[in-house]
Design an enzyme around this catalytic site. Structure first.
Site, PDB file in Angstrom:
ATOM      1  CG  HIS A 281      -8.896  -7.523  30.429  1.00 15.92           C
ATOM      2  ND1 HIS A 281      -8.019  -8.503  30.849  1.00 15.92           N
ATOM      3  CD2 HIS A 281      -9.996  -8.190  29.966  1.00 15.92           C
ATOM      4  CE1 HIS A 281      -8.553  -9.707  30.656  1.00 15.92           C
ATOM      5  NE2 HIS A 281      -9.745  -9.541  30.105  1.00 15.92           N
TER       6      HIS A 281
ATOM      7  CG  ASN B 110      -0.676  -6.616  29.373  1.00 15.01           C
ATOM      8  OD1 ASN B 110      -1.198  -7.550  29.981  1.00 15.01           O
ATOM      9  ND2 ASN B 110       0.523  -6.695  28.833  1.00 15.01           N
ATOM     10  CB  VAL B 111      -5.087  -2.069  32.059  1.00 12.13           C
ATOM     11  CG1 VAL B 111      -6.218  -3.079  31.964  1.00 12.13           C
ATOM     12  CG2 VAL B 111      -4.288  -2.279  33.351  1.00 12.13           C
TER      13      VAL B 111
ATOM     14  CB  ALA C 221       8.085 -11.273  26.411  1.00 12.09           C
TER      15      ALA C 221
HETATM   16  C1  BJW Z   1       6.441 -13.955  31.364  1.00 13.40           C
HETATM   17  C2  BJW Z   1       7.513 -13.244  31.815  1.00 13.40           C
HETATM   18  C3  BJW Z   1       8.382 -12.796  30.886  1.00 13.40           C
HETATM   19  C4  BJW Z   1       6.317 -13.823  33.600  1.00 13.40           C
HETATM   20  N1  BJW Z   1       8.138 -13.068  29.575  1.00 13.40           N
HETATM   21  N2  BJW Z   1       6.151 -14.270  30.135  1.00 13.40           N
HETATM   22  C5  BJW Z   1     -14.968 -19.482  31.896  1.00 13.40           C
HETATM   23  C6  BJW Z   1     -14.402 -20.371  32.794  1.00 13.40           C
HETATM   24  C7  BJW Z   1     -14.086 -19.976  34.107  1.00 13.40           C
HETATM   25  C8  BJW Z   1     -14.367 -18.691  34.541  1.00 13.40           C
HETATM   26  C9  BJW Z   1     -14.927 -17.799  33.650  1.00 13.40           C
HETATM   27  C10 BJW Z   1     -15.221 -18.208  32.345  1.00 13.40           C
HETATM   28  N3  BJW Z   1     -15.743 -17.125  31.688  1.00 13.40           N
HETATM   29  C11 BJW Z   1     -15.776 -16.077  32.538  1.00 13.40           C
HETATM   30  C12 BJW Z   1     -15.303 -16.464  33.737  1.00 13.40           C
HETATM   31  C13 BJW Z   1     -15.182 -15.590  34.954  1.00 13.40           C
HETATM   32  C14 BJW Z   1     -13.980 -14.687  34.970  1.00 13.40           C
HETATM   33  C15 BJW Z   1     -12.722 -15.554  34.930  1.00 13.40           C
HETATM   34  O1  BJW Z   1     -12.081 -15.738  33.916  1.00 13.40           O
HETATM   35  N4  BJW Z   1     -12.351 -16.090  36.075  1.00 13.40           N
HETATM   36  C16 BJW Z   1     -11.188 -16.957  36.185  1.00 13.40           C
HETATM   37  C17 BJW Z   1     -10.097 -16.252  37.005  1.00 13.40           C
HETATM   38  C18 BJW Z   1     -11.609 -18.246  36.788  1.00 13.40           C
HETATM   39  N5  BJW Z   1     -14.009 -13.744  33.852  1.00 13.40           N
HETATM   40  C19 BJW Z   1     -14.634 -12.579  33.951  1.00 13.40           C
HETATM   41  O2  BJW Z   1     -15.233 -12.255  34.969  1.00 13.40           O
HETATM   42  C20 BJW Z   1     -14.630 -11.671  32.738  1.00 13.40           C
HETATM   43  N6  BJW Z   1     -15.937 -11.203  32.454  1.00 13.40           N
HETATM   44  C21 BJW Z   1     -16.907 -12.007  32.039  1.00 13.40           C
HETATM   45  O3  BJW Z   1     -16.748 -13.178  31.820  1.00 13.40           O
HETATM   46  O4  BJW Z   1     -18.106 -11.362  31.884  1.00 13.40           O
HETATM   47  C22 BJW Z   1     -19.261 -12.109  31.550  1.00 13.40           C
HETATM   48  C23 BJW Z   1     -20.352 -11.104  31.301  1.00 13.40           C
HETATM   49  C24 BJW Z   1     -20.972 -11.081  30.076  1.00 13.40           C
HETATM   50  C25 BJW Z   1     -22.000 -10.165  29.841  1.00 13.40           C
HETATM   51  C26 BJW Z   1     -22.349  -9.260  30.835  1.00 13.40           C
HETATM   52  C27 BJW Z   1     -21.699  -9.266  32.052  1.00 13.40           C
HETATM   53  C28 BJW Z   1     -20.682 -10.195  32.285  1.00 13.40           C
HETATM   54  C29 BJW Z   1     -13.811 -10.424  33.015  1.00 13.40           C
HETATM   55  C30 BJW Z   1     -12.375 -10.704  33.281  1.00 13.40           C
HETATM   56  C31 BJW Z   1     -11.665  -9.416  33.644  1.00 13.40           C
HETATM   57  C32 BJW Z   1     -10.232  -9.641  34.057  1.00 13.40           C
HETATM   58  N7  BJW Z   1      -9.723  -8.468  34.639  1.00 13.40           N
HETATM   59  C33 BJW Z   1      -8.335  -8.420  35.060  1.00 13.40           C
HETATM   60  C34 BJW Z   1      -8.101  -7.076  35.773  1.00 13.40           C
HETATM   61  C35 BJW Z   1      -8.071  -5.950  34.739  1.00 13.40           C
HETATM   62  C36 BJW Z   1      -7.927  -4.621  35.401  1.00 13.40           C
HETATM   63  C37 BJW Z   1      -6.632  -4.470  36.131  1.00 13.40           C
HETATM   64  O5  BJW Z   1      -5.538  -4.622  35.547  1.00 13.40           O
HETATM   65  O6  BJW Z   1      -6.693  -4.184  37.316  1.00 13.40           O
HETATM   66  O7  BJW Z   1      -7.460  -8.558  33.930  1.00 13.40           O
HETATM   67  S1  BJW Z   1      -7.856  -9.803  36.102  1.00 13.40           S
HETATM   68  C38 BJW Z   1      -6.216  -9.942  35.453  1.00 13.40           C
HETATM   69  O8  BJW Z   1      -6.043 -11.224  34.772  1.00 13.40           O
HETATM   70  C39 BJW Z   1      -6.108  -8.862  34.356  1.00 13.40           C
HETATM   71  C40 BJW Z   1      -5.337  -9.597  33.296  1.00 13.40           C
HETATM   72  O9  BJW Z   1      -5.514  -8.955  32.048  1.00 13.40           O
HETATM   73  C41 BJW Z   1      -5.890 -10.992  33.363  1.00 13.40           C
HETATM   74  C42 BJW Z   1      -5.029 -12.040  32.748  1.00 13.40           C
HETATM   75  O10 BJW Z   1      -3.827 -12.162  33.429  1.00 13.40           O
HETATM   76  P1  BJW Z   1      -2.467 -12.443  32.610  1.00 13.40           P
HETATM   77  O11 BJW Z   1      -2.172 -11.313  31.725  1.00 13.40           O
HETATM   78  O12 BJW Z   1      -2.512 -13.777  32.018  1.00 13.40           O
HETATM   79  O13 BJW Z   1      -1.402 -12.355  33.806  1.00 13.40           O
HETATM   80  P2  BJW Z   1      -0.922 -13.515  34.806  1.00 13.40           P
HETATM   81  O14 BJW Z   1      -0.265 -12.848  35.961  1.00 13.40           O
HETATM   82  O15 BJW Z   1      -2.016 -14.460  35.123  1.00 13.40           O
HETATM   83  O16 BJW Z   1       0.166 -14.334  33.980  1.00 13.40           O
HETATM   84  C43 BJW Z   1       1.393 -13.737  33.633  1.00 13.40           C
HETATM   85  C44 BJW Z   1       2.182 -14.738  32.791  1.00 13.40           C
HETATM   86  O17 BJW Z   1       3.390 -14.122  32.369  1.00 13.40           O
HETATM   87  C45 BJW Z   1       2.574 -16.017  33.549  1.00 13.40           C
HETATM   88  O18 BJW Z   1       2.209 -17.160  32.746  1.00 13.40           O
HETATM   89  C46 BJW Z   1       4.093 -15.922  33.658  1.00 13.40           C
HETATM   90  O19 BJW Z   1       4.748 -17.195  33.573  1.00 13.40           O
HETATM   91  C47 BJW Z   1       4.424 -15.084  32.447  1.00 13.40           C
HETATM   92  N8  BJW Z   1       5.665 -14.326  32.535  1.00 13.40           N
HETATM   93  N9  BJW Z   1       7.417 -13.179  33.220  1.00 13.40           N
HETATM   94  C48 BJW Z   1       7.031 -13.793  29.240  1.00 13.40           C
HETATM   95  N10 BJW Z   1       9.468 -12.081  31.195  1.00 13.40           N
END
Ligand code: BJW
Length: 248
Positions: free
Chosen positions: A123, A106-107, A232
């Site tokens: 992040h 989280n940010v 949570a």
């Molecule tokens: C509850 C609840 C309650 C609801 N209680 N729970 C391997 C495989 C496939 C792809 C890739 C890979 N490796 C890399 C990639 C590419 C890419 C990626 O992962 N893509 C996928 C989407 C396919 N990754 C990247 O590009 C990363 N960089 C990278 O790999 O760089 C390589 C490199 C190396 C060297 C030089 C250059 C490059 C970077 C990823 C950056 C992600 N950024 C974001 C935005 C951050 C800024 C912002 O906030 O604006 O980060 S995207 C977004 O997703 C944010 C989050 O931190 C992140 C994760 O999301 P999160 O936290 O899981 O949220 P949700 O909404 O998905 O889930 C919420 C959950 O809560 C749900 O499960 C609900 O059920 C639950 N919930 N209420 C408890 N009350």
């Protein structure tokens, strides 16, 4: 069986000392901060590729900044919830008896606002900015006077967060990876596990140490010792209370 009572009993029996809490947007959902995916997720109205990439910022910095300002205003209004507070209290209570690392995707800064200290922000932070020329980095808590804001050095300022295709901060990631591979309790809280490399940290946790807390199914559920399908704010306080009790 995946019940809160069973998870608490296991914690009291095994007395874990090295705890990692790995959190995602779901931990802040009950504070009113929207998640990214799912029915009410941020990406429903806005496509990630349109806003959270370096290409999007180059194409339309004003649109990207307007989205971030909207999110920053929602986070400013939010307060840490019972889960954030319980995690912070556990870290303090375990200070001399164990090790507690808070690894967050989280940010929003809510873990720090709740009092957590050893926080690894994978992040970035939405209230910090850096210039696109990568020379200056500083906190910007209030809304900027103009959008997009410009640095003293003349280049555009951007939120100091990690966009798709960008590398995670390497030292922070290494510290998180080290803590994860040494954990004897790895709590996964409120993350869909969709984004890498962050989601891969759970694969570093020793076998049988994962407790997944999420109202929905996640990829972690298959490998977790306990998959608690709860929110949570409901499940984190009793779980971390058990950790503190076990080590008292
Ligand atoms: C509850 C609840 C309650 C609801 N209680 N729970 C391997 C495989 C496939 C792809 C890739 C890979 N490796 C890399 C990639 C590419 C890419 C990626 O992962 N893509 C996928 C989407 C396919 N990754 C990247 O590009 C990363 N960089 C990278 O790999 O760089 C390589 C490199 C190396 C060297 C030089 C250059 C490059 C970077 C990823 C950056 C992600 N950024 C974001 C935005 C951050 C800024 C912002 O906030 O604006 O980060 S995207 C977004 O997703 C944010 C989050 O931190 C992140 C994760 O999301 P999160 O936290 O899981 O949220 P949700 O909404 O998905 O889930 C919420 C959950 O809560 C749900 O499960 C609900 O059920 C639950 N919930 N209420 C408890 N009350």
């Amino acid at each position: 069986m995946n019940t809160l009572d069973n998870a608490i009993r296991w914690i009291l029996e095994t007395r874990p000392r090295r705890i990692v809490a790995f959190t995602g947007a779901g931990v802040s959902a009950e504070s009113g901060v929207p998640t990214f995916r799912g029915a009410t997720g941020l990406w429903k109205e806005y496509r990630a590729e349109d806003l959270a990439t370096p290409e999007a910022f180059r194409r339309d910095p004003r649109l990207v900044w307007e989205w971030y300002e909207w999110r920053r205003s929602k986070i400013r209004e939010a307060e840490p919830n019972a889960a954030h507070h319980a995690l912070a209290a556990a870290e303090i209570a375990l200070e001399s008896r164990g090790r507690f690392d808070l690894v967050t995707q989280n940010v929003d800064g809510l873990h720090v606002r709740a009092g957590s200290r050893r926080v690894h922000e994978l992040h970035g932070n939405i209230f910090r900015v850096r210039c696109a020329a990568n020379r200056h980095r500083f906190d910007m808590l209030e809304p900027p006077g103009e959008i997009p804001p410009v640095c003293d050095c003349g280049s555009l300022l951007r939120p100091d967060v990690v966009w798709f295709g960008e590398a995670l901060p390497s030292e922070t990631f290494s510290q998180a990876a080290e803590a994860s591979s040494g954990a004897d309790l790895f709590l996964v809280i409120g993350t869909s596990g969709a984004v890498y490399p962050a989601a891969g940290l759970a694969q570093l946790a020793p076998r049988g140490t994962i407790v997944d807390i999420n109202p929905d199914e996640t990829p972690f559920g298959r490998v977790a010792r306990f998959a608690l399908r709860d929110t949570a704010a409901a499940a984190v306080p009793p779980i971390v209370q058990a950790v503190v009790e076990a080590l008292s």
